[in-house]
Design an enzyme around this catalytic site. Structure first.
Site, mmCIF file in Angstrom:
data_model
loop_
_atom_site.group_PDB
_atom_site.id
_atom_site.type_symbol
_atom_site.label_atom_id
_atom_site.label_comp_id
_atom_site.label_asym_id
_atom_site.label_seq_id
_atom_site.Cartn_x
_atom_site.Cartn_y
_atom_site.Cartn_z
ATOM 1 N N CYS A 276 38.339 38.881 48.506
ATOM 2 C CA CYS A 276 38.264 38.443 49.881
ATOM 3 C C CYS A 276 38.312 36.914 49.893
ATOM 4 C CB CYS A 276 37.008 38.872 50.619
ATOM 5 S SG CYS A 276 36.807 40.636 50.710
ATOM 6 N N ARG B 53 43.477 36.639 46.886
ATOM 7 C CA ARG B 53 42.121 37.178 46.736
ATOM 8 C C ARG B 53 41.965 38.565 47.350
ATOM 9 N NH1 ARG B 53 38.735 33.008 45.356
ATOM 10 N NH2 ARG B 53 36.929 34.241 45.891
ATOM 11 N N TRP C 90 39.710 42.355 50.727
ATOM 12 C CA TRP C 90 39.975 43.330 49.671
ATOM 13 C C TRP C 90 38.855 44.343 49.820
ATOM 14 C CZ3 TRP C 90 37.422 45.327 45.389
ATOM 15 C CH2 TRP C 90 38.214 46.028 44.477
ATOM 16 N N ASN D 50 32.417 37.302 51.832
ATOM 17 C CA ASN D 50 33.023 37.662 50.548
ATOM 18 C C ASN D 50 31.883 38.088 49.654
ATOM 19 O OD1 ASN D 50 34.343 37.736 48.076
ATOM 20 N ND2 ASN D 50 34.345 35.514 47.826
ATOM 21 N N GLY D 51 31.963 39.316 49.090
ATOM 22 C CA GLY D 51 30.891 39.794 48.210
ATOM 23 C C GLY D 51 30.483 41.200 48.589
ATOM 24 N N GLU E 27 48.351 44.520 26.651
ATOM 25 C CA GLU E 27 48.636 43.590 27.745
ATOM 26 C C GLU E 27 50.011 43.881 28.366
ATOM 27 O OE1 GLU E 27 47.111 41.752 29.608
ATOM 28 O OE2 GLU E 27 48.539 40.343 30.437
ATOM 29 N N LYS F 48 50.553 44.791 32.261
ATOM 30 C CA LYS F 48 51.462 44.056 33.159
ATOM 31 C C LYS F 48 52.371 45.036 33.882
ATOM 32 C CE LYS F 48 50.106 40.994 33.698
ATOM 33 N NZ LYS F 48 48.930 40.486 33.067
ATOM 34 N N GLU G 252 50.413 47.188 36.481
ATOM 35 C CA GLU G 252 49.918 46.385 37.607
ATOM 36 C C GLU G 252 50.978 46.152 38.678
ATOM 37 O OE1 GLU G 252 48.450 42.754 35.551
ATOM 38 O OE2 GLU G 252 46.821 42.937 36.980
ATOM 39 N N HIS H 54 47.891 60.716 16.293
ATOM 40 C CA HIS H 54 46.590 61.373 16.489
ATOM 41 C C HIS H 54 46.427 61.930 17.891
ATOM 42 C CE1 HIS H 54 45.241 60.181 12.543
ATOM 43 N NE2 HIS H 54 45.660 58.946 12.796
ATOM 44 N N LYS I 296 43.326 38.574 42.828
ATOM 45 C CA LYS I 296 43.342 37.607 41.728
ATOM 46 C C LYS I 296 41.946 37.333 41.177
ATOM 47 C CE LYS I 296 45.800 34.624 39.335
ATOM 48 N NZ LYS I 296 46.632 35.261 38.301
HETATM 49 O O1 M6R Z 1 39.856 35.898 36.301
HETATM 50 P P1 M6R Z 1 39.681 36.776 35.109
HETATM 51 O O2 M6R Z 1 40.523 36.371 33.961
HETATM 52 O O3 M6R Z 1 38.238 36.918 34.703
HETATM 53 O O4 M6R Z 1 40.163 38.196 35.593
HETATM 54 C C1 M6R Z 1 40.052 39.328 34.791
HETATM 55 C C2 M6R Z 1 40.945 40.425 35.306
HETATM 56 O O5 M6R Z 1 40.583 40.819 36.586
HETATM 57 C C3 M6R Z 1 42.410 39.986 35.319
HETATM 58 O O6 M6R Z 1 42.818 39.575 34.058
HETATM 59 C C4 M6R Z 1 43.317 41.121 35.793
HETATM 60 O O7 M6R Z 1 43.357 42.129 34.827
HETATM 61 C C5 M6R Z 1 44.686 40.543 36.139
HETATM 62 N N1 M6R Z 1 45.170 41.170 37.310
HETATM 63 C C6 M6R Z 1 45.652 40.661 35.037
HETATM 64 O O8 M6R Z 1 46.965 40.426 35.380
#
Ligand code: M6R
Length: 612
Positions: A2, A27, A76, A102-103, A485, A489, A492, A508, A607
């Protein structure tokens, strides 16, 4: 998660609020709203992306939009669907008070039943409306907004950044925070509030950061800050670090593509003045550990989430390889709910791009109580996590707008290399490997440029595989985290079900899923585990899986079984994750782009994940 923004001054608030929200979309972006103060408080909300609010404002009465004070929010969802009713701002029962938040209010159910017993009724499913009603309840008692907010937050548990207005307190915004970010932008005859710098940087470069529990009363000409005990606080005015330029796409279709292309410069930038050449000792003045403290460290724990966690997993390989110090890596969300063993000889490394991740903040607060030295690796040196650090490695990747982390990941890897080298040199260990890594790091930017120049080829491969519903990424050793990773990506931003496996684990269980509908992407770096990964690829080939190779060495054996491959420059095993991930970022990007997905703002994500 948020984003909140506030303005009070001489300009038309609506333009500043809407522009501010557009810079906070990273956010959260499932609904939005603003409250403007005229004779009444006028509220405008829309579900969906910010553009829907823009459209609905076009139909609003001009007179109601003409206000000099207002607050805005981009959501969010945590409690309740992303509907108009649940969008912020929320109001008190009379509609005199508007609140953006926010929170998460953890005890909102108890507070809600307290208020329901007093005859209050609620329109939304949110925890925020409960806070707005409670402030209204307290206002009826105290007849002063700041006092009402003060009384209300004493009854709340959880995390919040609040901006609140009352129709009778003209030009005033009361703001407070606890475990959620909020800054006050300082202007001339006008002041600003925001969750983050990009929302206000165009208007002012000066800001005040509120500490947990402080309350600010902000008017166009005055910012008064009060400590939790009611005394007046004197927070210093800081100069903000961002240039508005960083927020432009610079001709790229998406921020993600621009940020991937910035990676060679990010690496140059971070290595500059730290590694002169492979023979000189590293310079890392940001580490506040004495030689004695460093020598006493017998264990390292790395805690992080998501992409940062994957950087931490690469870090484990490097640190153990160079220093021999046992290093564990754990998701912050797991770390906080068990009895962890850490003491003054444990070094705890927290990694976070945003520096705001709630799980990591909680974990770091816990270890600080145990006396461990806390090293934070972050892209936001003014963040809450940075402020909790004993040593701070600012990765300096520049602002990353796309929700999918790319350049911040490479920058985190670089910081981990630098730190591992620093430790090895201080402890007089692994001189040959240290020299090799320094040499490889110095040549990395040009190799990254070579990978980026393969963009069109990667795009063609992406197009070919974009209709598949599932994907497997395999690798071994230091590139196992790269497989994780790469899969993250892809899922996501394209919503394709992608999973990363240690290649040796395929047989396995996951091998049962293999047939011609399951592409397997293998990361093959000529080194320790190359032949082993090749054997795993043969096994996948025998099950008719389509194989894509990312390799720095291709021979006839490959050509016989790989449907497609991407050849990367030669690079040592230890530094290869930085190069390999760039290929996987581009592949994910082009698949998502080809599928027409919202690359920079994928659904359900944000983010900064500021809730546990
Ligand atoms: O701000 P941070 O690096 O602590 O965030 C951690 C994750 O939320 C962040 O890496 C998330 O997985 C991203 N969307 C990755 O692209």
């Amino acid at each position: 998660m948020c984003g909140i923004v506030g303005y009070t001054g001489f300009q038309n608030a609506i333009h500043i609020l809407m522009d501010g929200l557009s810079h906070l979309e990273y956010r959260g972006y499932d609904s939005s709203g603003i409250a403007l103060e005229k004779d009444e408080i006028n509220i405008f909300k829309a579900s969906g992306k910010l553009v829907n609010l823009v459209e609905s404002l076009k139909k609003a009465d001009d007179d109601k939009l003409d206000a000099k004070t207002g607050i805005g929010h981009i959501r969010w969802a945590t409690h309740g669907l992303p509907t108009v009713e649940n969008a912020h701002p929320h109001t008190s029962s009379t509609g005199d008070i508007a609140l953006v938040h926010n929170g998460i209010i953890e005890n909102y159910k108890e507070v809600k039943s307290f208020l329901e017993n007093k005859g209050y009724s609620f329109k939304s499913q949110t925890d925020t409306e409960v806070a707005a009603m409670l402030i209204g309840y307290e206002y009826d008692i105290h007849k002063d907004l700041k006092t009402a907010v003060e009384a209300a937050i004493k009854q709340l548990k959880g995390a919040w950044a609040f901006c609140v207005m009352h129709k009778n307190e003209k030009g005033t915004i009361v703001a407070t925070r606890k475990n959620a970010p909020l800054l006050i932008g300082v202007g001339e005859g006008e002041n600003f509030l925001a969750s983050d710098i990009p929302a206000i940087i165009k208007h002012t470069k000066r800001a005040i950061y509120l500490n947990d529990g402080q309350i600010a009363k902000v008017t166009p000409d005055l910012i008064e800050i009060f400590n939790p005990d009611g005394t007046i606080a004197q927070n210093k005015v800081e100069v903000l670090p961002f240039e508005p330029m960083a927020l432009s796409k610079m001709g790229y279709k998406h921020f993600m593509l621009k940020e991937i292309h910035e990676q060679p410069d990010v690496v140059r930038n971070i290595l500059q003045n730290k590694i002169k050449d492979e023979f000189s000792k590293i310079l890392l003045s940001d580490v506040n550990l004495s030689e004695k403290q460093l020598k006493d460290i017998n264990r390292i724990q790395i805690i992080a989430c998501g992409t940062s966690l994957h950087a931490g997993l690469v870090g484990k390989y490097i640190i153990e390889e160079l220093t021999g110090i046992p290093t564990d890596v754990e998701p912050s969300s797991e770390y906080i709910y068990r009895s962890t063993i850490a003491d003054k000889n444990t070094l705890v490394i927290g990694i976070s791009q945003s520096g705001e991740t709630a799980d990591t903040i909680t974990a770091i607060k816990q270890v600080k109580e145990k006396g461990s030295h806390v090293l934070i690796i972050t892209n936001r040196k003014e963040s809450l996590l940075a402020r909790l650090s004993d040593s701070l490695l600012h990765v300096n990747a520049g602002i990353e707008v796309s929700v999918a982390a790319t350049k911040s990941y490479i920058a985190q890897l670089m910081s981990l290399y630098l730190f591992a080298i620093y430790m090895a040199e201080t402890l007089n260990k692994s001189a040959d490997k240290v020299q090799e890594i320094k040499h490889e790091l110095l040549t990395l930017p040009s190799k990254l440029e070579a990978v980026l120049s393969e963009g069109m080829k990667i795009r063609e491969i992406a197009k070919k595989y974009s209709s598949f519903k599932n994907f497997i990424f395999i690798a071994r050793g230091i590139n196992y985290p790269t497989a994780l990773e790469g899969a993250l990506k892809l899922k996501e931003i394209s919503y394709i079900n992608a999973t990363g496996y240690a290649a040796g684990e395929l047989k396995h269980g996951p091998i049962a899923m293999l047939d011609e509908t399951m592409p397997v992407l293998a990361i093959m770096n000529k080194g320790l585990v190359y032949d082993k990964v090749m054997s795993n690829c043969e096994e996948a080939f025998a099950r008719q899986a389509r194989l894509i190779g990312v390799a720095n060495h291709i021979d006839d054996k490959h050509k016989a079984i790989f449907n497609d491959y991407i050849l990367i420059p030669d690079i040592s095993d230890l530094v290869s994750p930085a190069l390999n991930i760039t290929v996987l970022q581009l592949l994910a990007y082009h698949i998502a782009e080809y599928l027409g997905k919202d690359v920079d703002q994928p659904r359900n994500l944000a983010k900064s994940v500021t809730v546990e």
